[in-house]
Design a protein around this motif. Structure first.
Motif, PDB file in Angstrom:
ATOM      1  N   ASN A  46       0.847  -1.197   0.000  1.00  0.00           N
ATOM      2  CA  ASN A  46       0.000   0.000   0.000  1.00  0.00           C
ATOM      3  C   ASN A  46       0.881   1.246   0.000  1.00  0.00           C
ATOM      4  O   ASN A  46       0.679   2.185   0.765  1.00  0.00           O
ATOM      5  N   ALA A  47       1.863   1.238  -0.874  1.00  0.00           N
ATOM      6  CA  ALA A  47       2.843   2.326  -0.951  1.00  0.00           C
ATOM      7  C   ALA A  47       2.175   3.652  -1.289  1.00  0.00           C
ATOM      8  O   ALA A  47       1.310   3.727  -2.151  1.00  0.00           O
ATOM      9  N   GLY A  48       2.583   4.685  -0.569  1.00  0.00           N
ATOM     10  CA  GLY A  48       2.100   6.028  -0.831  1.00  0.00           C
ATOM     11  C   GLY A  48       0.875   6.416  -0.042  1.00  0.00           C
ATOM     12  O   GLY A  48       0.519   7.585   0.006  1.00  0.00           O
ATOM     13  N   PHE A  49       0.208   5.469   0.598  1.00  0.00           N
ATOM     14  CA  PHE A  49      -0.957   5.815   1.412  1.00  0.00           C
ATOM     15  C   PHE A  49      -0.678   5.417   2.861  1.00  0.00           C
ATOM     16  O   PHE A  49      -0.208   6.223   3.630  1.00  0.00           O
ATOM     17  N   LEU A  50      -0.909   4.168   3.232  1.00  0.00           N
ATOM     18  CA  LEU A  50      -0.577   3.729   4.590  1.00  0.00           C
ATOM     19  C   LEU A  50       0.853   3.225   4.689  1.00  0.00           C
ATOM     20  O   LEU A  50       1.396   3.124   5.783  1.00  0.00           O
ATOM     21  N   GLY A  51       1.463   2.891   3.563  1.00  0.00           N
ATOM     22  CA  GLY A  51       2.836   2.388   3.549  1.00  0.00           C
ATOM     23  C   GLY A  51       3.793   3.347   2.863  1.00  0.00           C
ATOM     24  O   GLY A  51       3.389   4.187   2.057  1.00  0.00           O
ATOM     25  N   GLU A  52       5.067   3.207   3.199  1.00  0.00           N
ATOM     26  CA  GLU A  52       6.129   4.010   2.572  1.00  0.00           C
ATOM     27  C   GLU A  52       6.200   3.718   1.085  1.00  0.00           C
ATOM     28  O   GLU A  52       5.943   2.602   0.654  1.00  0.00           O
ATOM     29  N   SER A  80      -7.373   0.564   1.441  1.00  0.00           N
ATOM     30  CA  SER A  80      -5.997   0.852   1.862  1.00  0.00           C
ATOM     31  C   SER A  80      -5.592   0.018   3.061  1.00  0.00           C
ATOM     32  O   SER A  80      -4.495  -0.539   3.091  1.00  0.00           O
ATOM     33  N   ARG A  81      -6.467  -0.072   4.054  1.00  0.00           N
ATOM     34  CA  ARG A  81      -6.156  -0.872   5.247  1.00  0.00           C
ATOM     35  C   ARG A  81      -5.969  -2.337   4.872  1.00  0.00           C
ATOM     36  O   ARG A  81      -5.000  -2.979   5.278  1.00  0.00           O
ATOM     37  N   CYS A  82      -6.877  -2.862   4.071  1.00  0.00           N
ATOM     38  CA  CYS A  82      -6.775  -4.255   3.629  1.00  0.00           C
ATOM     39  C   CYS A  82      -5.483  -4.461   2.840  1.00  0.00           C
ATOM     40  O   CYS A  82      -4.736  -5.419   3.093  1.00  0.00           O
ATOM     41  N   SER A  83      -5.183  -3.557   1.906  1.00  0.00           N
ATOM     42  CA  SER A  83      -3.959  -3.670   1.099  1.00  0.00           C
ATOM     43  C   SER A  83      -2.718  -3.605   1.975  1.00  0.00           C
ATOM     44  O   SER A  83      -1.759  -4.352   1.769  1.00  0.00           O
ATOM     45  N   HIS A  84      -2.724  -2.704   2.952  1.00  0.00           N
ATOM     46  CA  HIS A  84      -1.585  -2.543   3.868  1.00  0.00           C
ATOM     47  C   HIS A  84      -1.301  -3.850   4.608  1.00  0.00           C
ATOM     48  O   HIS A  84      -0.164  -4.303   4.676  1.00  0.00           O
ATOM     49  N   PHE A  85      -2.346  -4.488   5.123  1.00  0.00           N
ATOM     50  CA  PHE A  85      -2.166  -5.713   5.894  1.00  0.00           C
ATOM     51  C   PHE A  85      -1.945  -6.956   5.033  1.00  0.00           C
ATOM     52  O   PHE A  85      -1.502  -7.979   5.530  1.00  0.00           O
ATOM     53  N   GLU A 147      -5.733 -13.856  -2.062  1.00  0.00           N
ATOM     54  CA  GLU A 147      -5.404 -14.568  -0.829  1.00  0.00           C
ATOM     55  C   GLU A 147      -6.485 -14.319   0.215  1.00  0.00           C
ATOM     56  O   GLU A 147      -6.836 -13.171   0.498  1.00  0.00           O
ATOM     57  N   ASN A 148      -7.030 -15.392   0.755  1.00  0.00           N
ATOM     58  CA  ASN A 148      -8.024 -15.262   1.820  1.00  0.00           C
ATOM     59  C   ASN A 148      -7.291 -14.859   3.096  1.00  0.00           C
ATOM     60  O   ASN A 148      -6.459 -15.586   3.609  1.00  0.00           O
ATOM     61  N   CYS A 149      -7.603 -13.678   3.584  1.00  0.00           N
ATOM     62  CA  CYS A 149      -6.877 -13.135   4.712  1.00  0.00           C
ATOM     63  C   CYS A 149      -7.849 -12.430   5.651  1.00  0.00           C
ATOM     64  O   CYS A 149      -8.804 -11.808   5.187  1.00  0.00           O
ATOM     65  N   PRO A 150      -7.615 -12.471   6.954  1.00  0.00           N
ATOM     66  CA  PRO A 150      -8.582 -11.932   7.915  1.00  0.00           C
ATOM     67  C   PRO A 150      -8.598 -10.408   8.038  1.00  0.00           C
ATOM     68  O   PRO A 150      -9.271  -9.885   8.899  1.00  0.00           O
ATOM     69  N   PHE A 151      -7.887  -9.670   7.199  1.00  0.00           N
ATOM     70  CA  PHE A 151      -7.783  -8.233   7.388  1.00  0.00           C
ATOM     71  C   PHE A 151      -8.745  -7.435   6.523  1.00  0.00           C
ATOM     72  O   PHE A 151      -8.533  -6.254   6.306  1.00  0.00           O
ATOM     73  N   ASP A 152      -9.773  -8.037   5.999  1.00  0.00           N
ATOM     74  CA  ASP A 152     -10.690  -7.337   5.105  1.00  0.00           C
ATOM     75  C   ASP A 152     -11.470  -6.289   5.890  1.00  0.00           C
ATOM     76  O   ASP A 152     -12.188  -6.426   6.731  1.00  0.00           O
TER      77      ASP A 152
END
Length: 152
Positions: A46-52, A80-85, A147-152
Motif C-alpha cells: 500500500n505504498a504512498g498511502f498507509l505504507g512508505e 488501503s487498510r486491507c492492502s496494507h495488511f 489470498e483469503n486473509c482476515p484483514f478485510d
C-alpha cells in the motif's frame, strides 16, 4: 540514537512499513532505513498511502504494483487498510509455500503505474524465508490469486 525494533539486528523484514503517522509526527530517526540491519527486505502493498513509497531497504518488493491488492474492496480507507495488511498474508503464504511468489527485478519506484520497467541485469528471487541476503534493489511481483486473509 535510532529506535530499534525487536527484530534480529542482522536481518530485518518489514511488511509495508508505516508512512502516515511516521511522516506526520515522527522524525527521520524513526523511519525504517537500510542502516537498521545488515540486511533489510521490505514488502510494499500500500505504498504512498498507509505504507512508505520508494526504496527503503536493501531489497524492496512491490507486490501487484505496490498500492492496491486484489480482493480489497469497499471505500478508500477500507481498501488501503486491507492492502496494507495483505503484506503479512502474502509473506505468510509464501513461507508456508502455499503461494509461489517470484519477484522480478524492476526499476526503482513503488507504487508501480503502468509498465514496471523490468530489468534483466539481476536474477529473480522467490519471496519467502529464502530471500537471498545478497538481493538488492527493487523487485516486482504479481500475485493473481485473491489470498483469503482476515484483514478485510
Amino acid at each position: 540514537m535510532r529506535m530499534k525494533t525487536n527484530c534480529h539486528p542482522c536481518y530485518s523484514l518489514c511488511l509495508d512499513p508505516a508512512r502516515p503517522l511516521v511522516s506526520e509526527f515522527g522524525s527521520r530517526r524513526f523511519r525504517l532505513t537500510r542502516e537498521d540491519a545488515h540486511v533489510v527486505h521490505v514488502l510494499h502493498t500500500n505504498a504512498g498511502f498507509l505504507g512508505e513509497s520508494g526504496p527503503v531497504g536493501h531489497a524492496d518488493f512491490c507486490i501487484n504494483g505496490g498500492q492496491r491488492q486484489p480482493g480489497c474492496k469497499g471505500h478508500l480507507m477500507r481498501i488501503s487498510r486491507c492492502s496494507h495488511f495483505m503484506s503479512s498474508c502474502y509473506f505468510a503464504a509464501s513461507v508456508r509455500r502455499r503461494l509461489h511468489i517470484d519477484a522480478i527485478p524492476c526499476d526503482s519506484s513503488c507504487p508501480k503505474q503502468g509498465r514496471w520497467g523490468l530489468r534483466m541485469d539481476r536474477r529473480s528471487v522467490l519471496l519467502g524465508n529464502d530471500i537471498p541476503d545478497t538481493a538488492r534493489g527493487m523487485y516486482c511481483a504479481q500475485v493473481d490469486n485473491e489470498e483469503n486473509c482476515p484483514f478485510d
